[in-house]
Motif scaffolding. Sequence first.
Motif, short mmCIF file in Angstrom:
data_model
loop_
_atom_site.label_atom_id
_atom_site.label_comp_id
_atom_site.label_asym_id
_atom_site.label_seq_id
_atom_site.Cartn_x
_atom_site.Cartn_y
_atom_site.Cartn_z
N ARG A 1 -13.36 -31.75 12.10
CA ARG A 1 -13.62 -30.40 12.60
C ARG A 1 -13.45 -29.38 11.48
O ARG A 1 -12.55 -29.48 10.66
CB ARG A 1 -12.63 -30.07 13.72
N GLY A 2 -14.33 -28.38 11.46
CA GLY A 2 -14.18 -27.26 10.54
C GLY A 2 -14.80 -27.48 9.18
O GLY A 2 -15.29 -28.57 8.86
N VAL B 1 -18.27 -24.30 21.35
CA VAL B 1 -17.09 -25.16 21.48
C VAL B 1 -15.89 -24.26 21.72
O VAL B 1 -15.55 -23.44 20.85
CB VAL B 1 -16.86 -26.01 20.21
N MET C 1 -20.40 -25.30 16.46
CA MET C 1 -19.49 -26.38 16.09
C MET C 1 -19.60 -26.62 14.59
O MET C 1 -20.65 -26.99 14.08
CB MET C 1 -19.85 -27.65 16.86
N ARG C 2 -18.50 -26.39 13.88
CA ARG C 2 -18.46 -26.61 12.43
C ARG C 2 -17.80 -27.95 12.13
O ARG C 2 -16.73 -28.25 12.64
CB ARG C 2 -17.70 -25.48 11.75
N LEU C 3 -18.47 -28.72 11.25
CA LEU C 3 -17.99 -30.06 10.93
C LEU C 3 -18.14 -30.33 9.44
O LEU C 3 -19.00 -29.75 8.77
CB LEU C 3 -18.79 -31.12 11.70
N ASN D 1 -7.86 -30.02 10.52
CA ASN D 1 -9.21 -30.58 10.49
C ASN D 1 -9.21 -31.97 11.12
O ASN D 1 -9.49 -32.97 10.46
CB ASN D 1 -9.74 -30.68 9.05
N VAL E 1 -13.26 -36.16 14.36
CA VAL E 1 -14.09 -36.20 15.57
C VAL E 1 -13.92 -37.56 16.24
O VAL E 1 -13.93 -38.60 15.59
CB VAL E 1 -15.57 -35.96 15.21
N CYS F 1 -9.26 -32.99 18.44
CA CYS F 1 -9.46 -31.74 19.19
C CYS F 1 -10.20 -32.09 20.49
O CYS F 1 -11.33 -32.56 20.45
CB CYS F 1 -10.27 -30.75 18.35
N ILE G 1 -13.75 -30.36 20.82
CA ILE G 1 -14.80 -31.01 20.02
C ILE G 1 -15.18 -32.35 20.65
O ILE G 1 -16.37 -32.67 20.81
CB ILE G 1 -14.32 -31.22 18.57
N ASN G 2 -14.19 -33.15 20.99
CA ASN G 2 -14.47 -34.48 21.54
C ASN G 2 -15.27 -34.38 22.83
O ASN G 2 -16.18 -35.19 23.07
CB ASN G 2 -13.16 -35.23 21.78
#
Length: 241
Positions: free
Chosen positions: A92-93, A142, A148-150, A174, A177, A184, A187-188
């Motif tokens: 994440r992020g 999200v 959604m930042r990944l 962070n 996923v 998170c 996110i999931n």
Amino acid sequence: MTLDILFQDEHLVVVNKPAGLLVHRTHLAKDEEDAVVQRLRDQTGKWVFPVHRLDRGTSGVLVMAFSPQVARLLAAQFSSSKTDKIYHCLVRGFCDEMGVIDYPLAKLNEQKGRSRFKIEGTERDAETHFTRLAQYQFPIPVSRYDSMRLSWLEVKPKQGRKHQIRRHFKHQHNPLVGDSCYGCRHINKVVKEIWPDDFRLMLHASSLQFVHPITHQTMTLKAQLSDKIVNVLSRLAHYQV
């Protein structure tokens, strides 16, 4: 289902472990018949002995020995950080282009009950190096965010503490996923809804280098990414920033 064998000789065998498969039965999953140890025993016709482990949800390079002696020699390389391991993961992020997470970790023990793992003992050194390979901004809300930042990372853990990569990236906000333990939930939930067939822990042991304990040859084994990870990355490629 047979395992993808990357290397085999009379002393050891290296496989590309699929996600969702235990390395061996534990006291918490003793009723499960399927595990790498059992599959390899049936596939090779030999008893195999675990050297190191990958989490159930993690795929990638895994070494097994055909004798206790070879297993001990290989395990000594892992415990003394004489192996070179490369993982890939989706977190994440937006991460930095590169960095080092130097954060001691206490021992984790499996236990029955509400929490599967219990922290015990004193903290031990744990160091994880990472390089960002790509970052994505996917246009779907999200939680309180409108997208959604990944980040897709190459990761090199110096040690092999239990859940080291997963715990380290949670520590720096962070989380991986698909991580049901440290991830998170927002996110999931989104990823599982939009890509239900490809939802998994996005962590893969891509490469492992060690010295063969009998021939003393330097061995470098690489495992291809699983189809599920490839599918997710293919979809995200359109949103790379």
